[in-house]
Motif scaffolding. Structure first.
Motif, PDB file in Angstrom:
ATOM      1  N   ASN A 198       1.859   2.678  -5.862  1.00 11.39           N
ATOM      2  CA  ASN A 198       2.803   3.028  -4.717  1.00 11.39           C
ATOM      3  C   ASN A 198       3.928   2.406  -4.596  1.00 11.39           C
ATOM      4  OD1 ASN A 198      -0.057   3.578  -4.359  1.00 11.39           O
ATOM      5  ND2 ASN A 198       0.390   4.318  -2.377  1.00 11.39           N
ATOM      6  N   GLN A 199       3.780   0.988  -5.087  1.00 12.95           N
ATOM      7  CA  GLN A 199       5.088   0.214  -4.977  1.00 12.95           C
ATOM      8  C   GLN A 199       6.049   0.041  -6.187  1.00 12.95           C
ATOM      9  OE1 GLN A 199       2.677  -1.545  -2.413  1.00 12.95           O
ATOM     10  NE2 GLN A 199       4.100  -0.067  -1.405  1.00 12.95           N
ATOM     11  N   MET A 200       5.691   0.739  -7.297  1.00 10.07           N
ATOM     12  CA  MET A 200       6.373   0.633  -8.578  1.00 10.07           C
ATOM     13  C   MET A 200       7.783   0.987  -8.507  1.00 10.07           C
ATOM     14  SD  MET A 200       5.757  -0.447 -11.472  1.00 10.07           S
ATOM     15  CE  MET A 200       7.361  -1.193 -11.621  1.00 10.07           C
ATOM     16  N   PRO A 201       8.339   2.183  -7.787  1.00  9.40           N
ATOM     17  CA  PRO A 201       9.608   2.470  -7.660  1.00  9.40           C
ATOM     18  C   PRO A 201      10.177   1.645  -6.637  1.00  9.40           C
ATOM     19  CG  PRO A 201       8.034   4.553  -6.914  1.00  9.40           C
ATOM     20  CD  PRO A 201       7.342   3.335  -7.114  1.00  9.40           C
ATOM     21  N   PHE A 202       9.691   0.708  -5.826  1.00  9.58           N
ATOM     22  CA  PHE A 202      10.234  -0.231  -4.938  1.00  9.58           C
ATOM     23  C   PHE A 202      10.751  -1.310  -5.873  1.00  9.58           C
ATOM     24  CE2 PHE A 202      10.120  -4.068  -2.140  1.00  9.58           C
ATOM     25  CZ  PHE A 202      10.772  -3.784  -1.411  1.00  9.58           C
ATOM     26  N   ALA A 203       9.730  -1.889  -6.818  1.00 10.63           N
ATOM     27  CA  ALA A 203       9.942  -3.019  -7.638  1.00 10.63           C
ATOM     28  C   ALA A 203      10.853  -2.519  -8.669  1.00 10.63           C
ATOM     29  CB  ALA A 203       8.518  -3.454  -8.337  1.00 10.63           C
ATOM     30  N   THR A 204      10.854  -1.544  -9.217  1.00  7.96           N
ATOM     31  CA  THR A 204      11.805  -0.975 -10.146  1.00  7.96           C
ATOM     32  C   THR A 204      13.132  -0.952  -9.767  1.00  7.96           C
ATOM     33  OG1 THR A 204      10.263   0.370 -11.288  1.00  7.96           O
ATOM     34  CG2 THR A 204      12.363   0.859 -11.922  1.00  7.96           C
TER      35      THR A 204
END
Length: 317
Positions: A198-204
Motif C-alpha cells: 500500500n505504501q510503496m507509491p508513497f515511499a517511491t
C-alpha cells in the motif's frame, strides 16, 4: 456501432477520474500505541525524542482530568476492546485492584480517578491515516482511543521497566463545536510502521522528490542542510568490515557502500499536535512533520536523516 463506441468512450471518461483518484492516495485503518510520559524528562529534565514520546505534565494531566470528568459524570459511554459497554464502577474496581497489586496501596473508590491522573502515560488509537502520494502529505482521523495507566518500576536512561493497564475505550462522535477544545501544544512523537504494498507509491515518490530536489527537506532537528550533496549522501549506507590479511598478517578494515532504496523504508517517525474536545472527548490530530526510517540490518531500523514537513507547514519552514 457508433452508439456502442460513444458509450465506451463515455464510460472510460467517467471511470478515469475515479481510478486516478484511487491511485493518488491510500487510506489505512491502523492501530497505534503512543506513550505521552517521558521518563527521561521526568527524571533528568532532558528530552530524547528518538527514544521517548512526550507531553509535559500539565497538559498530560489536564487531558486526563477532562476525560475522567466526562466518564465519572456519565456524559460519555465507555467500552472494552470488543466494544462492549462498561460500567464506571467496574473500571474503578479494576483500577483499585491494579494499584493494590502494583504499589501495595489501597485507594478509596471516591478518590481513585484523581489518584491516577498523573499516571496516564499512554494512549492506544484506532485511526484512519491518509497517505497522499503526489505531495507525500499525511492526514489522520481518530476513530477511537484507550488511555493507559503506566507505572514505571525502573528507569536508568537505557532501560525502562513499566507495568501498564488499559482503562477503557472511547468512541467519540465528531464534534461541530469549534470553541470547546483543549489544545496540547507539545509535539507528540510516535513511530508508524509502513504497510506494503500500500505504501510503496508513497515511499517511491518520497525518494523521487527528495533526490531530485523537488521538495525542501531539513535535518532531523529542523536545521537547514548547507549543500544538496549532504542530502544525497544520506541515501548511501557505508559499512566497514574487518578481516585478517594473511600476506601482511594484520587486520584490515574495508568499506562497502550500498544504496538505500524505497523498499528499505519500513516506518516513519511522526511529530503531531493534539486537540481534545471537552464535551465529546473527540481527539483531533494534526501532523506537523515526519522522519523516514529505513531498514539497514535484520534487527534495527535507522533514521534516514531528513525531516519532511507536512503540507500545511511547508511554507512556514
Amino acid at each position: 456501432k457508433m452508439k456502442k463506441i460513444f458509450f465506451i468512450i463515455t464510460f472510460v471518461c467517467l471511470l478515469a477520474p475515479v481510478y486516478g483518484q484511487y491511485m493518488t492516495h491510500s487510506i489505512e485503518h491502523e492501530f497505534h500505541k503512543v506513550g505521552v510520559f517521558n521518563p527521561q524528562w521526568e527524571v533528568e529534565r532532558t528530552l530524547n525524542p528518538k527514544k521517548y514520546e512526550h507531553i509535559t505534565a500539565y497538559f498530560r494531566e489536564e487531558a486526563a482530568k477532562i476525560i475522567f470528568s466526562a466518564v465519572k459524570e456519565k456524559r460519555v459511554k465507555i467500552y472494552d476492546e470488543r466494544k462492549r459497554e462498561l460500567n464506571v464502577d467496574t473500571v474503578a474496581k479494576a483500577i483499585i485492584d491494579f494499584e493494590k497489586r502494583i504499589s501495595g496501596q489501597t485507594i478509596a473508590k471516591d478518590s481513585i480517578w484523581d489518584y491516577i491522573v498523573p499516571f496516564v502515560g499512554a494512549f492506544q488509537f484506532e485511526e484512519f491515516v491518509n497517505y497522499t502520494y503526489q505531495d507525500i502529505a499525511l492526514e489522520k482521523k481518530v476513530k477511537a482511543y484507550c488511555p493507559y495507566i503506566v507505572r514505571y518500576r525502573e528507569f536508568n536512561g537505557e532501560k525502562n521497566d513499566s507495568v501498564q493497564m488499559p482503562l477503557f475505550w472511547l468512541f467519540p462522535e465528531e464534534s461541530k463545536d469549534s470553541l470547546n477544545w483543549f489544545h496540547i501544544p507539545d509535539t507528540v512523537i510516535s513511530v508508524h510502521q509502513l504497510r506494503y504494498p500500500n505504501q510503496m507509491p508513497f515511499a517511491t515518490n518520497l525518494f523521487s522528490l527528495v533526490k531530485e530536489n523537488k521538495i525542501k527537506v531539513y535535518k532531523p532537528d529542523g536545521e537547514d542542510f548547507t549543500t544538496f550533496k549532504q542530502i544525497e549522501d544520506l541515501f548511501v549506507v557505508k559499512n566497514e568490515y574487518v578481516f585478517y590479511d594473511e600476506e601482511t598478517e594484520q587486520e584490515v578494515t574495508k568499506s562497502a557502500y550500498s544504496d538505500i532504496v524505497p523498499e528499505d523504508l519500513i516506518a516513519i517517525r511522526i511529530g503531531e499536535c493534539w486537540d481534545l474536545n471537552k464535551e465529546t472527548l473527540e481527539i483531533r490530530k494534526e501532523i506537523q512533520y515526519y522522519l523516514p526510517l529505513y531498514q539497514y540490518d535484520s534487527e534495527r531500523f535507522g533514521q534516514l536523516g531528513i525531516r519532511i514537513y507536512n503540507k500545511k507547514y511547508r511554507k512556514q519552514n
